[in-house]
Design an enzyme around this catalytic site. Structure first.
Site, PDB file in Angstrom:
ATOM      1  N   GLY A   1      56.715 -42.561 -23.131  1.00 27.58           N
ATOM      2  CA  GLY A   1      56.929 -42.956 -21.744  1.00 27.58           C
ATOM      3  C   GLY A   1      55.770 -43.787 -21.237  1.00 27.58           C
ATOM      4  N   PHE A   2      54.552 -43.258 -21.411  1.00 26.95           N
ATOM      5  CA  PHE A   2      53.312 -43.972 -21.065  1.00 26.95           C
ATOM      6  C   PHE A   2      53.245 -44.350 -19.586  1.00 26.95           C
ATOM      7  CE2 PHE A   2      54.834 -45.451 -25.324  1.00 26.95           C
ATOM      8  CZ  PHE A   2      54.092 -44.571 -26.076  1.00 26.95           C
TER       9      PHE A   2
ATOM     10  N   ARG B   1      37.455 -28.632 -22.637  1.00 32.64           N
ATOM     11  CA  ARG B   1      37.945 -27.826 -23.760  1.00 32.64           C
ATOM     12  C   ARG B   1      39.108 -28.540 -24.443  1.00 32.64           C
ATOM     13  NH1 ARG B   1      40.490 -21.744 -22.966  1.00 32.64           N
ATOM     14  NH2 ARG B   1      40.104 -20.954 -25.075  1.00 32.64           N
TER      15      ARG B   1
ATOM     16  N   PRO C   1      42.649 -29.703 -31.542  1.00 35.70           N
ATOM     17  CA  PRO C   1      42.005 -30.945 -32.006  1.00 35.70           C
ATOM     18  C   PRO C   1      42.921 -31.838 -32.827  1.00 35.70           C
ATOM     19  CG  PRO C   1      41.136 -29.021 -33.172  1.00 35.70           C
ATOM     20  CD  PRO C   1      41.980 -28.495 -32.054  1.00 35.70           C
TER      21      PRO C   1
ATOM     22  N   GLN D   1      46.401 -38.060 -29.860  1.00 36.88           N
ATOM     23  CA  GLN D   1      46.440 -38.736 -28.572  1.00 36.88           C
ATOM     24  C   GLN D   1      45.396 -39.851 -28.499  1.00 36.88           C
ATOM     25  OE1 GLN D   1      48.120 -37.839 -25.012  1.00 36.88           O
ATOM     26  NE2 GLN D   1      49.398 -38.189 -26.781  1.00 36.88           N
TER      27      GLN D   1
ATOM     28  N   LYS E   1      40.264 -30.758 -19.458  1.00 39.86           N
ATOM     29  CA  LYS E   1      40.330 -31.974 -18.645  1.00 39.86           C
ATOM     30  C   LYS E   1      41.507 -32.881 -19.025  1.00 39.86           C
ATOM     31  CE  LYS E   1      35.396 -32.516 -17.538  1.00 39.86           C
ATOM     32  NZ  LYS E   1      34.222 -33.415 -17.713  1.00 39.86           N
TER      33      LYS E   1
ATOM     34  N   VAL F   1      43.329 -35.468 -22.409  1.00 36.27           N
ATOM     35  CA  VAL F   1      42.909 -36.603 -23.237  1.00 36.27           C
ATOM     36  C   VAL F   1      43.930 -37.744 -23.276  1.00 36.27           C
ATOM     37  CG1 VAL F   1      41.451 -35.175 -24.710  1.00 36.27           C
ATOM     38  CG2 VAL F   1      43.842 -35.527 -25.346  1.00 36.27           C
TER      39      VAL F   1
ATOM     40  N   GLU G   1      44.736 -40.222 -21.268  1.00 38.33           N
ATOM     41  CA  GLU G   1      44.290 -41.546 -20.860  1.00 38.33           C
ATOM     42  C   GLU G   1      42.948 -41.937 -21.451  1.00 38.33           C
ATOM     43  OE1 GLU G   1      47.510 -41.520 -17.813  1.00 38.33           O
ATOM     44  OE2 GLU G   1      46.208 -39.964 -18.583  1.00 38.33           O
TER      45      GLU G   1
END
Length: 757
Positions: A257-258, A647, A651, A657, A720, A722, A724
């Site tokens: 979608g972005f 956090r 990973p 991403q 937080k 990732v 963007e």
């Protein structure tokens, strides 16, 4: 003789699955084809197909539609247009979806006026897709063509200040000091214009909607390609006067979608309209060229002035931006603010303006505003570092800020300096020859190394989740959130499993259905922290119920123990101070006789923290390019992207991403550009063949580093996001590396051969 009995030490069993590289549970379904997307669901009874007719003109008015000619074709059920679409009260009130900008949103098939090229003007519904497409191709429509303008530069004199109030838009920071005087007095200065033209999202899955007409009043199951099922439901329910039960939206899988799926797109309106009017199941799917009529990253022109003293300390910063919007909405982005957040400078001035042209409203596109702004400021910073005689990395560290200058707030956490250091070490930055055109490889290609930084908001939204623990010990957690490929299924499974100490195999996470607890659209990098916190809250609520049931058991080893003093691990509830005081969750369920234990949870931003702190994720990107100076071809051969984003829940998926973000950054730097023919008022390369994006052969080694960062202020689970941040800085780092390789500074994207030669 008395004997002292030692108190057992507090022991925490290592049952953490959050932070582990767990594979996606839905992966096998995706690769085998079992995962169904919006245009693949079966329906109740026969299915009819709708095909959208798009306007060939950029501005004007429909004068006549020859619908009767098409309706005479056997199998054509209806032609919907402004001539026969019923009056819809909420359309007349200009109903907005959750993420709509200011202005009056586009209302499909509502009136004869044409406001942009490829505007949908009719929907042909037929028994088969092929027939609907054919009938749409022969539908005759007469237009009165009006004068139009799609040129941003021509419209620039009519620019205006961006209106406040749009979700996510932060007005430019207030000016500080005296920029004019500081710039005039400084020994080292840079002034430049930085440009990128419109860029389109181009997700693999095209927008499509399947409406399953259930034959029970107006009740429908609506399978939609979206980044937020609840947002689509609110939009559809209000416009058509439906209840939530009548307009159930389902979106289990989204093929990219972005940002293009944040707002309800016009095909969902058309599919629901047709289903209601015809009382029949209907499917509407866009074709690739029509995807270019559904929003884009806006064409933006930025002007920057920077100045430093002899030592390299910034003395003046001015960053202005001019972006396009449509004639009917004011699409805004936060473009210039990032410059003030990233660097310490005593004299600064920022401005952001819009101007209206005859195109559809631009849309949020991965790292909206920041991807635009970071290219300009990080290119200008790089250029000034050369003027000041400083290494580009040292120059950034010299002007590093530990507080947010735009809001005079401390950061909740900031490890950008560690991103610089760890990324530089992994990349081998200390081996860089500072002189442009000084490095070549064994084949004689020019080699360039560039660096840039990025910054993105760490924000939360309100979210809810539900957890149900069955008698057999299987936990099902649900939320109406989305997964457009980011890994939502797996990280929420991990969060739920860890919270109740269950094996991953005993946990199922479900999403994308408006019958589930409400969640925000998936965008802004806020899904992991918002929905993750809600999942944890729901599972903790189940845990509290389990503890109470355990304490009712005969001779319970957990009698009198508070919830805060127990841990859930290995399928047991254990007392922290003595883990031998333990009860198996399976035994609790068996003893309780309950068929299930369920609870709902919720989460949202902390308003006090929002007032006190500036909350962002950061990254530093190092890029190597090789340039053939005879042909002007550029190859990105190495990238190191060091990210500090709180956090990291998984990973493996987080790295994926960031890899995707880096690839997109390379595409933005070297390839992506929608060609707007201002004589026709339309994008002329609206296909995969001519809208260039990176392919496998373009991508070489990408190294991702996650810098350890704890931040319980930004979110209660320390996350937080990732989505963007991994893209930011990449385009600038590529351009900076090209300058280092060739000695030529290019300020317009994409950086194609003609600009380099």
């Amino acid at each position: 003789m008395s004997q002292t009995i030692a108190t057992p030490p507090t022991v925490r069993l290592d049952s953490d699955v959050v932070g582990k590289p767990i594979s996606r549970p839905e992966g096998p379904a995706k690769v085998s084809g079992a995962a169904k997307y919006a245009a693949e669901f079966s329906v109740t009874g026969p299915l009819w197909y709708g095909y959208v007719v798009s306007s060939p003109i950029a501005k004007g008015k429909i004068t006549k539609i020859y619908a009767d000619e098409v309706l005479a074709i056997p199998g054509v059920q209806q032609v919907f247009s402004h001539e026969n679409v019923p009056s819809l009260a909420w359309f007349d009130r200009a109903y907005k979806d959750d993420v709509a900008p200011g202005g009056s949103p586009f209302r499909p098939l509502h009136e004869p006026e044409i406001m942009f090229s490829q505007q949908p003007v009719a929907l042909v519904v037929a028994d088969t897709f092929e027939l609907a497409r054919y009938a749409a191709s022969v539908l005759r429509i007469d237009y009165d063509v009006a004068e139009f303008n799609t040129n941003l530069e021509v419209a620039a004199p009519k620019a205006f200040d961006a209106p406040k109030g749009k979700t996510g838009f932060v007005p430019p920071p207030k000016p500080k000091g005296d920029v004019e005087q500081a710039y005039a007095d400084a020994p080292h200065k840079v002034a430049g214009e930085y440009v990128h033209h419109a860029q389109h999202h181009n997700p693999m899955e095209m927008f499509g909607t399947t409406v399953d007409w259930l034959g029970d009043g107006k009740k429908m199951k609506i399978y939609d390609k979206t980044q937020g099922a609840p947002n689509v439901q609110q939009y559809i329910a209000k416009i058509f006067g439906l209840s939530k039960e009548e307009a159930r939206i389902i979106s289990k899988f989204t093929g990219g979608g972005f940002g293009s799926g944040l707002r309800p797109q016009y095909q969902v309106f058309m599919a629901v309209l047709a289903a209601l009017e015809l009382e029949h199941s209907v499917r509407v799917v866009m074709d690739r060229s029509q995807m270019f009529s559904m929003g884009h990253r806006p064409h933006t022109v930025q002007d920057i002035r920077l100045a430093s003293d002899d030592q390299g300390y910034l003395q003046a910063m001015e960053h202005n931006a001019l972006a396009e919007t449509s004639q009917f909405e004011d699409e805004t982005e936060t473009v210039v603010n990032w410059s003030g957040i990233l660097y310490k400078v005593p004299n600064s001035q920022f401005d952001y303006k819009l101007t209206k042209i005859d195109v559809n409203t631009p849309a949020d596109m991965r790292a909206p505003g920041a991807a635009t702004g970071s290219f300009a400021i990080e290119s200008a910073i790089d250029e000034l570092s050369y003027k000041a005689g400083r290494d580009p990395l040292d120059f950034r560290l010299l002007n590093y800020t530990y507080t947010d200058p735009t809001e005079n707030k401390p950061f909740s956490s900031k490890r950008l300096d560690d991103c610089y250091h760890e990324g530089a070490k992994r990349f081998g930055w200390d081996q860089r020859n500072p002189e442009p055109r000084s490095m070549r490889d064994e084949n004689g290609l020019l080699v360039g190394w560039g660096v840039a930084a990025g910054c993105w908001d760490a924000s939360m939204q309100k979210a809810a989740a539900k957890a149900v623990l069955a008698a057999d010990g299987h936990l099902t957690v649900s939320s109406a959130t989305n997964d457009q490929g980011a890994g939502t299924y797996v990280i929420m499974t991990q969060m739920a499993a860890q919270t109740l100490g269950l094996p991953l195999a005993q946990v199922t996470f479900e999403l994308g259905d408006t019958e589930m607890p409400e969640a925000p659209v998936q965008g802004g990098s806020w899904t992991a922290n918002s929905v993750g916190a809600a999942v944890k809250d729901a599972c903790q609520a189940v845990g509290k119920k389990l503890l109470k049931l355990a304490q009712k058991m005969d001779d319970s080893p957990l009698a009198g123990v508070d919830f805060e003093d127990v841990q859930f691990a290995d399928g047991h509830i254990r007392a922290n101070e003595d883990i031998s005081r333990s009860v198996a969750i399976a035994d609790i369920l068996a003893a309780s006789g309950e068929a299930k234990i369920e609870a709902e949870g919720k989460a949202g931003p902390n308003p006090i923290n929002m007032l006190k702190y500036s909350m962002h994720s950061h990254n530093a990107v190092f890029v190597e390019v090789k340039v053939d100076e005879d042909l002007g071809t550029i190859h990105v051969t190495r990238v190191v992207d060091a990210v500090a984003a709180g956090r990291i829940m998984n990973p493996k998926t987080a790295r994926s991403q960031v890899l995707g973000g880096v690839v997109w950054g390379i595409g933005m730097a070297l390839m992506e550009e929608a060609y707007l023919n201002n004589d026709l008022g339309r994008y002329v390369n609206h296909n995969y063949a001519e809208y260039h994006i990176p392919v496998n052969a373009d991508i070489k080694k990408i190294d991702v580093i996650f810098v350890e960062e704890e931040d319980d202020i930004a979110s209660p689970i320390g996350v937080k996001g990732v989505g963007e941040i991994g893209m930011l800085g990449v385009a600038a780092a590529v351009a900076n590396a090209v300058y280092h390789a060739t000695g030529k500074r290019v300020r317009e994207l994409p950086l194609t051969i003609d600009k380099l030669l």
